[in-house]
Each structure stands twice: as structure tokens, then as C-alpha cells.
Design an enzyme around this catalytic site. Structure first.
Site, PDB file in Angstrom:
ATOM      1  N   GLY A  78       8.374  -1.447   7.162  1.00  0.00           N
ATOM      2  CA  GLY A  78       7.038  -1.106   6.697  1.00  0.00           C
ATOM      3  C   GLY A  78       5.991  -1.986   7.336  1.00  0.00           C
ATOM      4  N   GLY A  89       1.418  -2.757   7.001  1.00  0.00           N
ATOM      5  CA  GLY A  89       0.153  -2.449   6.343  1.00  0.00           C
ATOM      6  C   GLY A  89      -0.942  -3.347   6.860  1.00  0.00           C
ATOM      7  N   GLY A 136       0.226  -7.183   6.799  1.00  0.00           N
ATOM      8  CA  GLY A 136       1.345  -7.699   7.573  1.00  0.00           C
ATOM      9  C   GLY A 136       2.401  -6.660   7.851  1.00  0.00           C
ATOM     10  N   LYS A 142       8.263 -10.561   4.978  1.00  0.00           N
ATOM     11  CA  LYS A 142       6.886 -10.125   5.199  1.00  0.00           C
ATOM     12  C   LYS A 142       6.180 -11.119   6.105  1.00  0.00           C
ATOM     13  CE  LYS A 142       2.602  -8.877   2.793  1.00  0.00           C
ATOM     14  NZ  LYS A 142       1.948  -8.666   1.473  1.00  0.00           N
ATOM     15  N   ASP A 172      -4.244  -3.522  -7.106  1.00  0.00           N
ATOM     16  CA  ASP A 172      -3.971  -2.601  -5.994  1.00  0.00           C
ATOM     17  C   ASP A 172      -2.711  -1.797  -6.279  1.00  0.00           C
ATOM     18  OD1 ASP A 172      -4.359  -1.294  -3.596  1.00  0.00           O
ATOM     19  OD2 ASP A 172      -3.373  -2.840  -2.385  1.00  0.00           O
TER      20      ASP A 172
END
Length: 431
Positions: free
Chosen positions: A153, A155, A158, A180, A276
């Protein structure tokens, strides 16, 4: 209601004056009584919103029929189980040499499904000195958490890498971790970058709950980058599940929602607001245990010894999930932001789409919602997907006035979630 929200309601009245015209024959005392009744009605009250035949027709995009043929969600004797797909181990066990650099590995493996993530990773590794990438810091990281074997993943904050570590037992024990790597934007100084990373780590590492992703360690890698080691959830994120499935069955969505509210209630008790919440930040285990992740926008609104909360003045989050008070109010309760986003997430789970793009009078669908709520009419999106018990809770969570929204503990105590069953692996237990 705060004065800052009157602008939104006045705008809705202007666009939908015909809705309020129907109530002109009521006496002023009757109207005041009805408004007071709505404001004080608990989420489990027997008062139900009236729906009329004049309500706009339901969109065909929300009327999808799905069965249990994919065996992802199984019901049996009143209980249920989740079977979420786990990534294939054959694709994961490609890395053999721990001392090899990440650059050479990325040239061999193109497993990432998002081309922009590959490009971003190549740009990051190219900006680092090869000696450091394959040097002492990386050797320590590999010794603790194994080999980097994929990008899972990425975003704005990071890139998420997957690491695999095999412990030599009989048989071998395979462990996976999510790493991450925090991105440092061009506009951030090194001091600001370090402060942002350490702030997120301090919050996430202090949270220990079944429905919160565990954070293990913060490490420095490369020239000026930090890496956070996290619990890996091989079931993917809720957003990916919705993309492949369209919409979730009621029992499946209710189970995930109850787990979400358990996690939200825990962080609120700890004095933290996530700010969020969205499907992309809700991770899943293969057995259906939901975990809240990414505390980059989180805010501490109360310390342990403080009796009152600190109101928020900063805006953040993904636009479809941002609550209206963030656009109209100078300060607001940060807990109400999470309550609103959680309700939108439930609507997305049940319909497979967002109800509106932005919660302001600029969005036609949101204006529809405000106008319907002003005349005490049910909104078609919610009327279709919710039963009597869940409908009251969702409407209360999506109250335009954030002061009237229920607390997370009140939502968990509602009849709807009290009667909602979660899967066995999602039941609360010591970590």
C-alpha cells in the site's frame, strides 16, 4: 444549534423551500414541540420518522443482490464466520538473501498492483545511498523483521512494505510485518518531519486494543527516513473488500461496524480522536477482525488528569467523510468527527457508494439530506439499508448539529449493537 451551522440550514431551506411550505399550516407551538422532541429523542426511542410515497425513487445502483456463493461470509445457526482471502505465500517467499539491497529486489519483483507505488518506491530508493540502504540500519531491520518482499500500500504519508521472517523451528514459523516508510514532503523541514513521525508513533504505540493495529517500533533507515513496524493484517483493508464485493450483507456490515465502534470508543476513552476514519484505514484479518490504522491525523483532546476536553480548530480527513462542522465552525468536538465518519463508513459498506462528495451546500445530495432532516423525513439512502433500530442510530450519528451526536459509548449501548453478533475472532480478549 451553534450559529456556525445556521448558514448550512438556511442554504438548504433556500434550495428546498417547498419542503418547509408543507408545514406552514402548523401552529408555532406545535413546531416548537416537534423540534424539541427530535432534539431530546434518544437513539433507541420508539419514535420513528415518517416516510411518504412522495419520497424520491431509490437509485438502481444501490439495489444489488448478492448471495453467499463466494463463501466469504457464512451464516450458520445464528452465528457467522468471515473467510477473507490471504495473499498467496508462493508470491511472498521470493527473497532469499537478506543482505541484498532493496533496489535489486525491486527490479525482479513487480507484484504491486498500483504502478504509482512502484514508481514512488523506485524514486525513494534511487535517492538513497546504496551503502546505507544495504548497510547497518537495513541489516538490523532485516534481522528483526525479515526480508522485504512486497509493497502492500501507499498513500500521502508513506509507503507500506511487507516483510517476512521465518523462524527456524520444526516446522518453521512464518511471521509477517507491515513496515511503514514515512514520506518527507518537499515542504517539510527535517525537524517538522521528525516531529510528525514521532507524534504518530507516540499515539499509535500507546494504544493496545483488539480493534487497533499494533505498533511495535520506530526505526531510522536510509539518509533521513523513518520506518514504523506494524502488525500485518493479511485480510487487506475494507476499501479493497468493497471494491471487489460492491456492497456487504447486513450481518457482515453490522459485525464490522460494531468492531469499529469498539475501537473508536477505546481511543476516545484514551483521550484520542482519530480524525481520518475511512475504509482505507480499516484493516481486516483473514477471520474478519477489524482494526483501525493510520493515526497520522490523530489528535489528543484530553490528558489523563483533565476533566474537560480540548476543542479542535484544525481540519482534516478525506472529503466524503469530513463532517459539516469542520467547514462551518471555528472549533468543534473532535470526537464528533469520528462519529460522523463512522456512520458514513456504514452507509458505504451497505450501499457500495458514498452518499455525497462533500458535506456542504455545494453538494446536491447533501442538500437533499439536510432538507429531508429539516422536515423530519427519512433520507432514501438510509431508509433502504437500515432497519428500525439501526436507522435511529445512523440518523443520530449524522445529525447536522455535532452537539446532538451520541458518544461512542452510547452507540455501543444502543439496542441495535447490543443485539448485533460479532464473529468469534472479533470478540474482545486480552492481547
Amino acid at each position: 444549534m451553534p450559529k456556525c451551522l445556521q448558514k448550512l440550514l438556511q442554504s438548504a431551506s433556500k434550495h428546498f423551500g417547498s419542503c418547509t411550505h408543507e408545514r406552514q399550516h402548523e401552529s408555532p407551538s406545535d413546531r416548537r414541540l416537534n423540534q424539541a422532541q427530535i432534539a431530546r429523542t434518544p437513539i433507541d426511542s420508539e419514535v420513528r420518522l415518517e416516510t411518504t410515497e412522495s419520497m424520491r425513487p431509490l437509485p438502481t445502483t444501490t439495489k444489488r443482490k448478492r448471495g453467499f456463493g463466494n463463501r466469504r461470509f457464512m451464516l450458520e445457526n445464528g452465528d457467522h464466520c468471515h473467510f477473507l482471502k490471504t495473499p498467496s505465500s508462493k508470491r511472498r517467499f521470493l527473497k532469499k538473501d537478506r543482505n541484498a539491497s532493496w533496489i535489486s529486489f525491486k527490479k525482479k519483483n513487480k507484484a504491486c498492483s498500483q504502478p504509482s507505488a512502484d514508481l514512488e518506491w523506485e524514486q525513494w530508493t534511487a535517492s538513497q545511498q546504496t551503502g546505507i540502504v544495504a548497510g547497518e540500519n537495513m541489516a538490523i531491520l532485516a534481522q528483526k523483521y525479515g526480508d522485504i518482499c512486497d509493497i502492500v500500500g501507499h498513500g500521502s504519508s508513506g509507503i507500506i512494505l511487507l516483510s517476512h521472517k521465518a523462524q527456524e523451528w520444526n516446522p518453521n514459523i512464518h511471521r509477517f510485518y507491515a513496515l511503514k516508510v514515512f514520506r518527507r514532503g518537499a515542504e517539510l523541514t527535517e525537524t517538522a518531519y521528525r516531529r510528525r513521525v514521532e507524534s504518530e508513533f507516540d499515539i499509535s504505540s500507546s494504544l493496545q486494543h483488539q480493534n487497533i493495529v499494533r505498533t511495535f517500533e520506530l526505526l531510522r533507515i536510509g539518509n533521513d527516513s523513518f520506518c514504523e513496524c506494524l502488525e500485518y493484517c493479511s485480510g487487506g483493508d475494507l476499501h479493497s473488500l468493497l471494491v471487489t464485493s460492491g456492497q456487504l450483507e447486513e450481518g457482515e456490515a453490522d459485525c464490522f461496524f460494531k468492531q469499529l465502534m469498539r475501537g473508536v470508543n477505546y481511543i476516545h476513552e484514551m483521550g484520542i480522536a482519530h480524525r481520518d476514519l475511512k475504509p482505507e484505514n480499516l484493516l481486516l484479518s483473514p477471520n474478519g477482525c477489524l482494526k483501525i490504522s493510520d493515526f497520522g491525523s490523530a489528535q489528543c483532546f484530553r490528558l489523563g488528569w483533565e476533566p474537560h476536553i480540548h476543542m479542535s480548530r484544525t481540519h482534516g480527513g478525506s472529503r466524503p467523510f469530513v463532517s459539516p462542522e469542520q467547514y462551518f465552525c471555528e472549533e468543534f468536538d473532535p470526537r464528533s468527527v469520528d462519529i460522523w465518519a463512522a456512520a458514513i463508513t456504514y452507509v458505504v459498506m451497505r450501499t457500495g457508494r458514498i452518499p455525497w462528495k462533500i458535506a456542504t451546500d455545494q453538494d446536491e445530495y447533501f442538500r437533499d439530506y439536510v432538507a429531508d432532516r429539516m422536515v423530519e423525513k427519512g433520507y432514501f439512502f438510509i431508509e433502504e439499508i437500515c432497519n428500525v433500530a439501526s436507522r435511529r442510530v445512523i440518523y443520530s450519528m449524522l445529525d447536522i448539529d455535532y452537539v446532538r451526536r451520541p458518544l461512542s459509548s452510547e452507540i455501543l449501548g444502543s439496542r441495535w449493537l447490543q443485539e448485533t453478533k460479532t464473529c468469534t475472532t472479533a470478540e474482545s480478549r486480552p492481547l
